[in-house]
Design a protein around this motif. Structure first.
Motif, mmCIF file in Angstrom:
data_model
loop_
_atom_site.group_PDB
_atom_site.id
_atom_site.type_symbol
_atom_site.label_atom_id
_atom_site.label_comp_id
_atom_site.label_asym_id
_atom_site.label_seq_id
_atom_site.Cartn_x
_atom_site.Cartn_y
_atom_site.Cartn_z
ATOM 1 N N ARG A 13 -1.105 -0.191 5.478
ATOM 2 C CA ARG A 13 -1.818 -0.709 6.102
ATOM 3 C C ARG A 13 -3.040 -0.194 6.889
ATOM 4 N N SER A 14 -4.670 0.282 6.605
ATOM 5 C CA SER A 14 -5.615 0.708 7.230
ATOM 6 C C SER A 14 -5.720 -0.228 7.640
ATOM 7 N N PHE A 15 -5.034 -0.876 9.081
ATOM 8 C CA PHE A 15 -6.168 -1.632 9.866
ATOM 9 C C PHE A 15 -6.576 -1.371 10.968
ATOM 10 N N ILE A 61 -12.987 -8.035 15.163
ATOM 11 C CA ILE A 61 -13.712 -6.408 14.600
ATOM 12 C C ILE A 61 -12.730 -6.312 13.080
ATOM 13 N N LYS A 62 -12.516 -7.101 12.661
ATOM 14 C CA LYS A 62 -12.098 -7.383 10.336
ATOM 15 C C LYS A 62 -13.324 -6.528 10.134
ATOM 16 N N GLY A 63 -14.398 -6.051 10.412
ATOM 17 C CA GLY A 63 -15.291 -5.551 9.398
ATOM 18 C C GLY A 63 -15.252 -3.942 9.433
ATOM 19 N N LEU A 64 -14.217 -3.778 11.064
ATOM 20 C CA LEU A 64 -14.250 -2.028 11.220
ATOM 21 C C LEU A 64 -13.504 -1.374 10.260
ATOM 22 N N ARG A 65 -12.967 -2.159 9.790
ATOM 23 C CA ARG A 65 -11.463 -0.956 8.466
ATOM 24 C C ARG A 65 -12.645 -0.963 7.004
ATOM 25 N N TRP A 66 -13.750 -1.111 7.242
ATOM 26 C CA TRP A 66 -13.837 -1.279 5.403
ATOM 27 C C TRP A 66 -15.512 -0.312 6.024
ATOM 28 N N MET A 67 -15.109 0.133 7.164
ATOM 29 C CA MET A 67 -16.265 0.972 7.071
ATOM 30 C C MET A 67 -16.374 2.681 7.626
ATOM 31 N N ASN A 68 -14.100 2.468 7.063
ATOM 32 C CA ASN A 68 -13.908 3.470 7.427
ATOM 33 C C ASN A 68 -13.699 5.038 6.744
ATOM 34 N N LYS A 69 -13.942 6.220 6.509
ATOM 35 C CA LYS A 69 -13.568 7.035 5.732
ATOM 36 C C LYS A 69 -12.187 7.380 5.835
ATOM 37 N N PHE A 112 -10.104 5.727 5.353
ATOM 38 C CA PHE A 112 -9.006 4.194 4.747
ATOM 39 C C PHE A 112 -8.216 4.540 3.629
ATOM 40 N N LYS A 113 -6.814 4.019 3.827
ATOM 41 C CA LYS A 113 -6.016 3.935 2.439
ATOM 42 C C LYS A 113 -5.903 2.751 1.956
ATOM 43 N N ARG A 114 -5.391 1.670 2.571
ATOM 44 C CA ARG A 114 -5.299 0.413 2.264
ATOM 45 C C ARG A 114 -5.397 -0.312 2.632
ATOM 46 N N GLU A 115 -5.541 -2.276 2.430
ATOM 47 C CA GLU A 115 -6.101 -3.411 3.171
ATOM 48 C C GLU A 115 -5.666 -4.413 1.914
ATOM 49 N N GLU A 116 -4.766 -5.307 2.723
ATOM 50 C CA GLU A 116 -4.993 -6.397 2.128
ATOM 51 C C GLU A 116 -6.297 -6.714 2.360
ATOM 52 N N SER A 147 -9.134 -19.439 -1.783
ATOM 53 C CA SER A 147 -7.542 -18.853 -0.686
ATOM 54 C C SER A 147 -6.378 -19.029 -1.691
ATOM 55 N N HIS A 148 -6.405 -18.855 -3.291
ATOM 56 C CA HIS A 148 -4.649 -18.698 -3.474
ATOM 57 C C HIS A 148 -5.345 -17.023 -4.324
ATOM 58 N N VAL A 149 -6.493 -16.730 -3.808
ATOM 59 C CA VAL A 149 -5.840 -14.897 -4.877
ATOM 60 C C VAL A 149 -6.468 -14.366 -3.574
ATOM 61 N N SER A 150 -5.504 -13.436 -3.592
ATOM 62 C CA SER A 150 -4.784 -11.959 -2.880
ATOM 63 C C SER A 150 -6.121 -10.812 -3.355
ATOM 64 N N LEU A 151 -6.185 -9.918 -3.045
ATOM 65 C CA LEU A 151 -6.375 -8.226 -3.515
ATOM 66 C C LEU A 151 -5.830 -7.228 -2.466
ATOM 67 N N ILE A 152 -5.783 -6.215 -3.101
ATOM 68 C CA ILE A 152 -4.906 -5.144 -2.467
ATOM 69 C C ILE A 152 -6.667 -3.675 -2.392
ATOM 70 N N VAL A 153 -7.487 -3.158 -1.670
ATOM 71 C CA VAL A 153 -8.293 -2.286 -1.490
ATOM 72 C C VAL A 153 -7.346 -1.080 -1.440
ATOM 73 N N TRP A 154 -7.892 -0.559 -2.059
ATOM 74 C CA TRP A 154 -7.048 1.045 -1.971
ATOM 75 C C TRP A 154 -8.329 2.245 -2.135
ATOM 76 N N LYS A 155 -9.362 2.277 -2.469
ATOM 77 C CA LYS A 155 -10.253 2.414 -2.278
ATOM 78 C C LYS A 155 -11.838 1.927 -1.544
ATOM 79 N N LEU A 156 -12.147 3.134 -0.655
ATOM 80 C CA LEU A 156 -13.438 2.521 -0.358
ATOM 81 C C LEU A 156 -14.552 3.777 -0.329
ATOM 82 N N LYS A 157 -16.041 3.544 -0.729
ATOM 83 C CA LYS A 157 -17.415 4.693 -0.010
ATOM 84 C C LYS A 157 -18.062 3.890 0.786
ATOM 85 N N PRO A 158 -18.164 3.983 2.002
ATOM 86 C CA PRO A 158 -18.962 3.468 2.799
ATOM 87 C C PRO A 158 -19.984 4.633 2.897
#
Length: 387
Positions: free
Chosen positions: A174-176, A241-249, A251-255, A263-274
């Motif tokens: 979890r790349s929190f 500061i929830k948005g800080l994780r999305w601009m992290n180069k 980054f590994k993995r986050e929910e 609200s019944h949908v959940s995603l696992i983000v495993w790749k970012l290109k900020p």
């Protein structure tokens, strides 16, 4: 006669060589030293207090080798002084063996110490000592330091495997909040915007239990602390500061849990290109942020259109990034390090408007945020509800 002289010379040569080679006179036996795993630094307005976490090294060996000599994992000592160095030497007065600092892996600062600006004195103290390394992880907390340092991993794990000593282990899952070591901290505060962000930690007191009783409080990452060389500027919980994780180069993995009708949908983000883009117009510098997100569908209870899930994810991530940027502005913190981007890409424009290394930021400085989400898979199942 001549042969006797040769023999005497040869004997003296061998004796001198033996004296030179015997270089173990000042060796310290490993089992006769005390190993420091982490320290805490506090300030009460008048005096510094240093806390030292000493680890039981027998726990790092296999049980059949160490023979379970003692179940004690850590011991925490503390002492006070007018300076950090004086506090450390006051602690030496009661220590039973020589302290070895070569295994020191983290430093925890109290909120009061950071407000005082004691991070400068601490970094200078341990940067000069030959046994310590630049890989020390830095943390901030509002909790009592003695309680933080007494928190140890469950299931008889070695103290060196704690969240403070080895933060990368859980960061992969979890790349929190991105851990920051002393080398990265020194780089961050010596380059625009001359600010660094370290994890803010607290004790999770009612999270884990055994079959007989609750475990001791465990460390959790709760937010961030933004620092300059002069002290603390911001200590914010994760919700701000929830948005800080999305601009992290790194980054590994986050929910990502969606809201409202999804609200019944959940995603696992495993790749970012900020990406950050600097725009110079009429003597002003503005910025555009863009983000490409690759995710997997982790949970969905009822059928939903994939395009709808992607669009709602884009809106949510964009809102979190903007809210984090505005939270930084309230405390005069360049939380996305936009000043560094201007410095790297257009140093001429940066020189014209910079103030103490920073670009003066306003709400209008962030011109545009673009987020593109692509849901590529549904883990083991298809992109629809299992039942």
């Amino acid at each position: 006669m001549r042969n006797n002289q040769k023999r005497i010379i040869l004997f003296l040569t061998i004796l001198l060589t033996a004296c030179i080679l015997s270089g173990c006179w000042d060796t310290n036996e490993s089992e006769r030293m005390v190993y420091v795993q982490g320290i805490g630094v506090d300030y009460n307005g008048l005096r510094y207090t240093i806390y030292i976490q000493i680890v039981n090294t027998s726990l790092t060996a296999k049980s059949e080798v160490r023979g379970d000599i003692t179940s004690t994992k850590v011991v925490v000592g503390h002492a006070s002084g007018k300076t950090l160095n004086e506090a450390a030497f006051n602690l030496y007065a009661s220590i039973q063996r020589r302290l070895f600092w070569g295994h020191l892996s983290f430093i925890v600062f109290s909120e009061q110490a950071l407000k005082k600006g004691d991070i400068r004195a601490t970094i200078d103290r341990f940067d000069r000592y030959r046994e310590t390394r630049y890989s020390l992880n830095l943390y901030a907390t509002k909790e009592p330091l003695s309680e933080v340092l007494k928190s140890v991993p469950p299931l008889s794990l070695a103290p060196s495997l704690s969240k403070l000593g080895d933060p990368r282990a859980t960061y992969e899952q979890r790349s929190f909040i991105r851990p920051l070591d002393m080398r990265e901290f020194l780089i961050a505060i010596n380059e625009p915007p001359h600010e660094a962000i370290i994890p803010y930690i607290r004790l999770a007191k009612n999270t884990w239990e055994t079959e007989t009783t609750k475990t001791n409080p465990l460390i959790e990452f709760a937010g961030v602390a933004a620092l300059t060389k002069n002290g603390l500027k911001l200590m914010a919980p994760f919700k701000n500061i929830k948005g800080l994780r999305w601009m992290n180069k790194d980054f590994k993995r986050e929910e990502l849990s969606l809201t409202n009708e999804l609200s019944h949908v959940s995603l696992i983000v495993w790749k970012l290109k900020p990406k950050k883009k600097t725009i110079v117009k009429n003597g002003q510098i503005q910025f555009q942020l863009s983000l490409d997100v690759t995710a997997s569908l982790s949970e969905i209870v009822k059928p939903e259109q994939l395009t709808k899930i992607e669009k709602e994810s884009e809106k949510l991530i964009k809102a979190q990034i903007l809210a984090t940027y505005l939270e930084g502005l309230k405390h005069h913190v360049d939380i996305f390090r936009l000043s560094e981007e201007a410095y790297r890409k257009n140093v001429k424009a940066w020189k014209e408007i910079e103030q103490n290394g920073k670009v003066p930021l306003t709400k209008e400085s962030l011109q545009k945020i673009t987020v593109t989400v692509k849901v590529k898979q549904g883990e083991k199942q298809k992109l629809r509800p299992t039942i």
